[in-house]
Scaffold this motif. Structure first.
Motif, PDB file in Angstrom:
ATOM      1  N   LEU A 176      -4.227   6.274  -7.604  1.00 50.81           N
ATOM      2  CA  LEU A 176      -3.263   7.243  -7.105  1.00 50.81           C
ATOM      3  C   LEU A 176      -1.916   6.604  -6.800  1.00 50.81           C
ATOM      4  O   LEU A 176      -0.874   7.214  -7.010  1.00 50.81           O
ATOM      5  N   CYS A 177      -1.933   5.383  -6.281  1.00 52.01           N
ATOM      6  CA  CYS A 177      -0.687   4.694  -5.951  1.00 52.01           C
ATOM      7  C   CYS A 177      -0.950   3.201  -5.807  1.00 52.01           C
ATOM      8  O   CYS A 177      -2.036   2.787  -5.400  1.00 52.01           O
ATOM      9  N   ARG A 178       0.069   2.413  -6.131  1.00 49.30           N
ATOM     10  CA  ARG A 178       0.003   0.961  -5.964  1.00 49.30           C
ATOM     11  C   ARG A 178       1.361   0.472  -5.459  1.00 49.30           C
ATOM     12  O   ARG A 178       2.394   0.770  -6.057  1.00 49.30           O
ATOM     13  N   VAL A 179       1.347  -0.247  -4.343  1.00 45.79           N
ATOM     14  CA  VAL A 179       2.547  -0.886  -3.813  1.00 45.79           C
ATOM     15  C   VAL A 179       2.398  -2.393  -4.049  1.00 45.79           C
ATOM     16  O   VAL A 179       1.443  -3.002  -3.571  1.00 45.79           O
ATOM     17  N   THR A 180       3.328  -2.972  -4.795  1.00 45.69           N
ATOM     18  CA  THR A 180       3.254  -4.397  -5.146  1.00 45.69           C
ATOM     19  C   THR A 180       4.360  -5.158  -4.435  1.00 45.69           C
ATOM     20  O   THR A 180       5.539  -4.816  -4.558  1.00 45.69           O
TER      21      THR A 180
END
Length: 204
Positions: free
Chosen positions: A84-88
């Motif tokens: 759904l979402c990825r913060v890198t």
């Protein structure tokens, strides 16, 4: 519906008087309102909602004096099938001079503003800069006995927790180390959070 039709037929056949004359304008308005309500009810857009599985994973290149890598904060559907979402975020660390008897080495790691990918980041409230300048104490241990659960984790990345002025260590992520951080070519570490968070909801 059949009884209603018969009733309307009986009314239509009866002689009309001024008092009995149908209010055609009112009836038309009522019918229009009913149709509008029916259309509105069937046109409502429905969203799926539920819990998102949220966890952290990362990797870094290591020497005795440096930690350099990236860390991802990830949300998926509960079965892990849909991301759904990825913060890198990028991570930079320096050795932490903290007592950690079971650790091979410990670092103070700082996260930078990162990037987001995925179509549910806004719904989840995940932002690219949500961890900007956060600092964590990470320590690597080949194994760690967690007395509270009577369980041994290993290899494991420990998280330093402030316990009233002193740092305590808790198992935080399963880890894999390759190479030798103290050698000429250094080494690297891959890790993934042991416990996932279910506190976030999403809508798609």
């Amino acid at each position: 519906m059949r009884c209603l039709a018969l009733l309307l037929l009986a009314v239509a056949c009866a002689p009309a008087t001024e008092a009995d004359a149908p209010d055609t304008d009112a009836d038309a308005d009522s019918d229009a309102d009913a149709d509008a309500d029916a259309d509105t009810d069937t046109d409502v857009e429905v969203f799926d909602t539920g819990l998102a599985l949220v966890y952290t994973e990362g990797s870094a290149g290591l020497t005795l004096t440096t930690w350099e890598g990236s860390e991802d904060y990830v949300a998926t559907s509960l079965d892990g099938a849909v991301e759904l979402c990825r913060v890198t975020n990028t991570t930079l660390g320096v050795p932490a001079d903290l007592p950690c008897p079971t650790c091979t080495y410990a670092f103070e790691v700082t996260l930078s503003a990162g990037t987001t990918t995925g179509d549910a980041c806004g719904t989840l409230g995940f932002l690219a800069d949500m961890f900007d300048e956060d600092r964590w104490f990470y320590a690597y241990a080949p194994s760690y006995f967690y007395a509270a659960a009577d369980y041994t984790y290993g290899p494991v990345l420990l998280l330093g927790v402030d316990e009233g002025g002193t740092i305590g260590w808790a198992p935080w992520a399963l880890a894999e180390v390759h190479g030798d951080p103290g050698g000429d070519e250094g080494g690297d570490i891959d890790y993934e959070m042991i416990f996932a968070d279910l506190a976030y909801t999403y809508a798609r």
